[in-house]
Design a protein around this motif. Structure first.
Motif, short mmCIF file in Angstrom:
data_model
loop_
_atom_site.label_atom_id
_atom_site.label_comp_id
_atom_site.label_asym_id
_atom_site.label_seq_id
_atom_site.Cartn_x
_atom_site.Cartn_y
_atom_site.Cartn_z
N GLU A 119 19.05 31.96 -7.66
CA GLU A 119 18.08 31.05 -7.07
C GLU A 119 17.35 31.72 -5.90
O GLU A 119 16.12 31.62 -5.77
CB GLU A 119 18.79 29.79 -6.60
CG GLU A 119 17.87 28.68 -6.13
CD GLU A 119 18.63 27.41 -5.79
OE1 GLU A 119 18.03 26.34 -5.78
OE2 GLU A 119 19.86 27.51 -5.52
N ARG A 152 18.68 18.43 -2.74
CA ARG A 152 18.87 18.47 -4.19
C ARG A 152 18.98 17.05 -4.75
O ARG A 152 18.42 16.75 -5.80
CB ARG A 152 20.11 19.28 -4.54
CG ARG A 152 20.02 20.74 -4.15
CD ARG A 152 21.21 21.53 -4.66
NE ARG A 152 21.29 22.84 -4.05
CZ ARG A 152 20.59 23.90 -4.43
NH1 ARG A 152 19.76 23.79 -5.46
NH2 ARG A 152 20.73 25.07 -3.83
N ARG A 153 19.70 16.19 -4.04
CA ARG A 153 19.81 14.79 -4.51
C ARG A 153 18.45 14.09 -4.45
O ARG A 153 18.11 13.33 -5.36
CB ARG A 153 20.83 14.04 -3.65
CG ARG A 153 22.27 14.41 -3.93
CD ARG A 153 23.21 13.37 -3.33
NE ARG A 153 23.05 13.30 -1.88
CZ ARG A 153 23.79 13.99 -1.02
NH1 ARG A 153 24.72 14.82 -1.47
NH2 ARG A 153 23.59 13.87 0.28
N THR A 182 16.36 15.22 -7.33
CA THR A 182 16.86 14.64 -8.58
C THR A 182 16.41 13.19 -8.71
O THR A 182 16.01 12.74 -9.80
CB THR A 182 18.40 14.72 -8.62
OG1 THR A 182 18.79 16.10 -8.55
CG2 THR A 182 18.94 14.12 -9.90
N SER A 203 12.85 19.08 -10.74
CA SER A 203 13.73 20.24 -10.61
C SER A 203 13.36 20.96 -9.33
O SER A 203 12.20 20.96 -8.91
CB SER A 203 13.57 21.18 -11.81
OG SER A 203 13.89 20.52 -13.01
N ALA A 234 11.07 25.62 -0.78
CA ALA A 234 11.48 24.81 -1.93
C ALA A 234 10.42 24.92 -3.02
O ALA A 234 9.23 24.71 -2.76
CB ALA A 234 11.67 23.35 -1.52
#
Length: 445
Positions: free
Chosen positions: A164, A219-220, A223, A228, A240
């Motif tokens: 990543e 990340r949550r 989501t 993504s 990001a």
């Protein structure tokens, strides 16, 4: 004597005789085969494994029996079962069999051992020792399996984090090649989907090295937005990569494509700029229950304190460098606009970016303001310059141009139609003024 379950210390008692241990060693192959037969009979999914994979399970089971016999030969020692039995398994088997399925295999094998091993004891006392030893040893096998899978998960997580970081760094550097696209695919990212780059400061959990998964909140949030996200912490900034477009309320710059083939949302007039200014307090108002947070504001809340800049949406991952470039240039220049909303589009920071020496911002101002005014012909450029130089006074502008004030009003409306910026709005007038200055400097070079 056997080790105590709770303390690991030795407890008094006779050990299993060497003669019984030899019988166990000789029976290890038959025990492993019986265990695999029971697995095949009781577990439907086990029957679907290939012959090589079932042979791998047989090998692991037989190694487990050998470890058990070796432990019986050292009754004064604590149970020291490691992942040795599981290391003997083929890699393909480890990928094919899940932790839950491994627990099922261990349960079946222990039941077979409980039934057959005591029959090999030479006395009632040895039979009792074998029964107790199987229970304790089976527990250690389960813990060893959990340890192996946890270690594999940690290794996979560390490798994914490394991939990543490489993808994000490649996008920032503009080194998007086939290798980077392959890495993004390994992370489950579709390289042909649109990408929006968002930059800001890392959240406090990163800066204080708190426990737990880093950036879990962001990340949550991504989501929940159905996006993504790939994240990379680069010193004091967090980059990001978000799939899809990320609309921002308001704006102050026309939405023309830049040299990188990107495009942002349509530009707005004075009313839109006012909305953008109000948007800076949108998060606070939402927390008070008066305004619903937009997706961009929800994502910005996951960043640390300070400005958050959103780059223009790129059509693919290969073109995302231009989005990252504009976002990072905007982050460097955003301090020039104290009243900037959070988040703010990189396109709305063109004046500050141009003053900070960003060549792409200068080219964008020329392409979206100067060239449209020149192409429109007439006296639009001259009228706009006179109006801005006169402090926004219609009467004085009309006298300087020897025209009626209504003519000035008409021409200013035409400027708004051509550029998407209202000269009567303070923020838009700043953009127009900087654009005219950049155009003059470019023409004199």
């Amino acid at each position: 004597m056997l080790p105590d379950v709770t303390t690991g210390r030795s407890v008094p008692g006779p050990a299993v005789s060497a003669r019984t241990r030899r019988r166990l060693e000789q029976a290890s192959g038959g025990l492993a085969t019986a265990s695999v037969s029971a697995m095949s009979e009781r577990l439907p999914w086990f029957r679907r494994l290939s012959a090589d994979q079932r042979a791998g399970v047989l090998l692991v089971t037989q190694t487990g029996v050998s470890n058990f016999v070796a432990w019986l030969g050292e009754p004064g020692q604590t149970i020291r079962l490691t992942a040795e039995a599981f290391r003997s398994a083929p890699r393909d088997l480890a990928r094919r069999v899940s932790l839950r399925q491994t627990v099922e295999l261990v349960r079946v094998a222990i039941e077979v051992f409980e039934h057959q091993l005591p029959l090999l004891a030479g006395s009632d006392r040895e039979r009792q020792l074998l029964t107790e030893g199987i229970l304790r040893f089976g527990r250690e096998i389960a813990f060893a399996a959990a340890t192996v899978y946890a270690s594999a998960a940690e290794s996979r997580g560390a490798w994914d984090a490394r991939l990543e970081a490489l993808v994000v760094d490649g996008v920032v550097r503009g080194e998007v090649d086939d290798a980077l696209v392959s890495r993004s695919s390994a992370l489950g990212w579709d390289a042909e989907r649109p990408v929006t780059v968002v930059v800001g400061s890392p959240p406090p959990e990163i800066q204080t090295e708190s426990q737990g998964e880093p950036l879990a909140t962001m990340r949550r949030t991504a989501t929940r937005l159905g996006r993504s996200v790939l994240l990379g912490v680069q010193g004091a900034r967090l980059v990001a990569l978000l799939s899809g477009a990320l609309p921002v309320v308001g704006g102050g710059v026309p939405g023309a494509g830049n040299g990188g083939g990107l495009s942002s949302g349509a530009g707005t007039t004075g009313a839109g700029n006012a909305a953008a200014s109000v948007g800076g307090n949108g998060a606070a108002a939402a927390r008070a229950g008066t305004v619903k947070l937009s997706p961009a504001e929800r994502l910005a809340d996951a960043f640390g304190p300070g400005p958050v800049v959103i780059g223009p949406t790129a059509p693919t991952l290969a073109a995302a460098h231009a989005s990252a470039r504009d976002a990072l240039q905007g982050l460097r220049a955003v301090s020039g606009w104290p009243g900037a909303p959070r988040p703010v589009r990189a396109m709305d920071l063109l004046p500050e970016r141009a003053l900070a020496g960003d060549p792409w911002a200068k080219a964008e101002l020329i392409a979206t303001v100067v060239q449209p005014l020149t192409s429109a012909g007439g006296e639009l450029g001259r009228t706009l310059a006179s109006y801005l130089d006169g402090g926004g006074a219609l009467e004085s502008c009309a006298r300087a141009l020897f025209v009626h004030p209504n003519t000035v009003r008409y021409r200013l409306r035409r400027v708004t139609e051509v550029t998407g910026l209202d000269p009567t709005d303070p923020r838009a007038s700043l953009v127009l003024r900087i654009a005219l200055i950049v155009g003059r400097l470019s023409a004199s070079e």
